[in-house]
Design a protein around this motif. Structure first.
Motif, PDB file in Angstrom:
ATOM      1  N   ILE A  13      34.608  29.935  41.750  1.00 46.51           N
ATOM      2  CA  ILE A  13      34.658  30.795  42.934  1.00 46.51           C
ATOM      3  C   ILE A  13      35.378  30.055  44.050  1.00 46.51           C
ATOM      4  N   ASN A  14      36.417  30.706  44.616  1.00 47.99           N
ATOM      5  CA  ASN A  14      37.116  30.102  45.745  1.00 47.99           C
ATOM      6  C   ASN A  14      36.945  30.895  47.033  1.00 47.99           C
ATOM      7  N   ASN A  15      36.451  32.157  46.923  1.00 47.22           N
ATOM      8  CA  ASN A  15      36.225  32.955  48.122  1.00 47.22           C
ATOM      9  C   ASN A  15      35.348  34.153  47.779  1.00 47.22           C
ATOM     10  N   ILE A  16      34.516  34.529  48.725  1.00 43.60           N
ATOM     11  CA  ILE A  16      33.675  35.717  48.591  1.00 43.60           C
ATOM     12  C   ILE A  16      33.931  36.569  49.828  1.00 43.60           C
ATOM     13  N   THR A  17      34.399  37.806  49.598  1.00 48.25           N
ATOM     14  CA  THR A  17      34.740  38.695  50.704  1.00 48.25           C
ATOM     15  C   THR A  17      34.081  40.053  50.488  1.00 48.25           C
ATOM     16  N   ASP A  18      34.324  40.966  51.418  1.00 46.42           N
ATOM     17  CA  ASP A  18      33.821  42.329  51.254  1.00 46.42           C
ATOM     18  C   ASP A  18      34.438  42.996  50.026  1.00 46.42           C
ATOM     19  N   LEU A  19      35.628  42.548  49.624  1.00 43.22           N
ATOM     20  CA  LEU A  19      36.329  43.121  48.475  1.00 43.22           C
ATOM     21  C   LEU A  19      35.740  42.655  47.146  1.00 43.22           C
ATOM     22  N   GLY A  20      35.157  41.474  47.129  1.00 40.46           N
ATOM     23  CA  GLY A  20      34.579  40.942  45.900  1.00 40.46           C
ATOM     24  C   GLY A  20      34.649  39.431  45.859  1.00 40.46           C
ATOM     25  N   ILE A  21      34.613  38.894  44.648  1.00 37.68           N
ATOM     26  CA  ILE A  21      34.625  37.445  44.440  1.00 37.68           C
ATOM     27  C   ILE A  21      35.967  37.038  43.842  1.00 37.68           C
ATOM     28  N   PHE A  22      36.634  36.103  44.505  1.00 42.82           N
ATOM     29  CA  PHE A  22      37.901  35.575  44.013  1.00 42.82           C
ATOM     30  C   PHE A  22      37.624  34.284  43.252  1.00 42.82           C
ATOM     31  N   LEU A  23      38.221  34.187  42.057  1.00 40.26           N
ATOM     32  CA  LEU A  23      38.050  33.001  41.216  1.00 40.26           C
ATOM     33  C   LEU A  23      39.380  32.310  40.993  1.00 40.26           C
ATOM     34  N   THR A  24      39.318  30.999  40.879  1.00 35.81           N
ATOM     35  CA  THR A  24      40.465  30.228  40.421  1.00 35.81           C
ATOM     36  C   THR A  24      40.236  29.963  38.943  1.00 35.81           C
ATOM     37  N   LEU A  25      41.199  30.372  38.136  1.00 39.01           N
ATOM     38  CA  LEU A  25      41.128  30.224  36.684  1.00 39.01           C
ATOM     39  C   LEU A  25      41.966  29.019  36.262  1.00 39.01           C
ATOM     40  N   PRO A  26      41.853  28.607  35.005  1.00 40.07           N
ATOM     41  CA  PRO A  26      42.698  27.505  34.539  1.00 40.07           C
ATOM     42  C   PRO A  26      44.179  27.782  34.795  1.00 40.07           C
ATOM     43  N   HIS A  27      44.933  26.739  35.007  1.00 39.60           N
ATOM     44  CA  HIS A  27      46.382  26.783  35.277  1.00 39.60           C
ATOM     45  C   HIS A  27      46.672  27.431  36.623  1.00 39.60           C
ATOM     46  N   ARG A  28      45.708  27.321  37.548  1.00 35.37           N
ATOM     47  CA  ARG A  28      45.864  27.754  38.937  1.00 35.37           C
ATOM     48  C   ARG A  28      46.112  29.242  39.131  1.00 35.37           C
ATOM     49  N   TYR A  49      25.903  34.101  44.985  1.00 36.27           N
ATOM     50  CA  TYR A  49      27.060  33.304  44.570  1.00 36.27           C
ATOM     51  C   TYR A  49      27.537  32.418  45.712  1.00 36.27           C
ATOM     52  N   GLN A  50      28.154  31.284  45.335  1.00 35.90           N
ATOM     53  CA  GLN A  50      28.644  30.324  46.323  1.00 35.90           C
ATOM     54  C   GLN A  50      30.017  29.815  45.926  1.00 35.90           C
ATOM     55  N   LYS A  51      30.806  29.447  46.928  1.00 32.46           N
ATOM     56  CA  LYS A  51      32.088  28.812  46.655  1.00 32.46           C
ATOM     57  C   LYS A  51      31.852  27.570  45.805  1.00 32.46           C
ATOM     58  N   GLY A  52      32.710  27.368  44.814  1.00 31.00           N
ATOM     59  CA  GLY A  52      32.592  26.213  43.931  1.00 31.00           C
ATOM     60  C   GLY A  52      31.771  26.479  42.682  1.00 31.00           C
ATOM     61  N   GLN A  53      31.081  27.614  42.641  1.00 28.28           N
ATOM     62  CA  GLN A  53      30.264  27.955  41.473  1.00 28.28           C
ATOM     63  C   GLN A  53      31.174  28.418  40.334  1.00 28.28           C
TER      64      GLN A  53
END
Length: 119
Positions: A13-28, A49-53
């Motif tokens: 998890i790199n960000n949590i917003t009103d739109l949802g949860i943004f994730l960083t996946l492998p290979h950026r 949920y928390q950033k970094g999870q």
């Protein structure tokens, strides 16, 4: 790396917003678990949920490089994982395929043991 619909991946998890949860996946690569994936409980669920999870998700769409992700559908059999060699195995054949895989693994292990013993 191109992600395919049905592929299961882990992301951070790199960000949590009103739109949802943004994730960083492998290979950026990044993707979004849209708030609708949580049904009517988004406002309450987002606090779990928390950033970094790290989360295990499934790719539900890939439109022009924008990845749609889902937690809810990670075990959905309709989303066949194209990278899983067992995804298309029929239930009736699964035991046989699993036994074949185990037998092949034991053969490979035996080969590696012989190599290690010779060194």
């Amino acid at each position: 790396m191109k992600y395919q619909v049905g592929e299961r991946v882990n992301g951070m998890i790199n960000n949590i917003t009103d739109l949802g949860i943004f994730l960083t996946l492998p290979h950026r690569h990044t993707g979004l678990i849209h708030y609708s994936d949580f049904g009517d409980n988004w406002l309450r669920e987002r606090n779990r949920y928390q950033k970094g999870q790290e989360l295990h998700v499934v790719i539900v769409h890939n439109r022009k490089g924008k990845l749609g992700l889902s937690l809810k559908r990670v075990n959905d059999p309709e989303l066949v994982d194209p990278k899983n060699q067992f995804s298309k195995t029929k239930e009736a054949d699964f035991a046989e395929v699993l036994n074949d895989t185990a037998r092949d693994a034991h053969k490979e292990i035996d080969k590696l043991k012989k190599i290690l013993n010779n060194n």
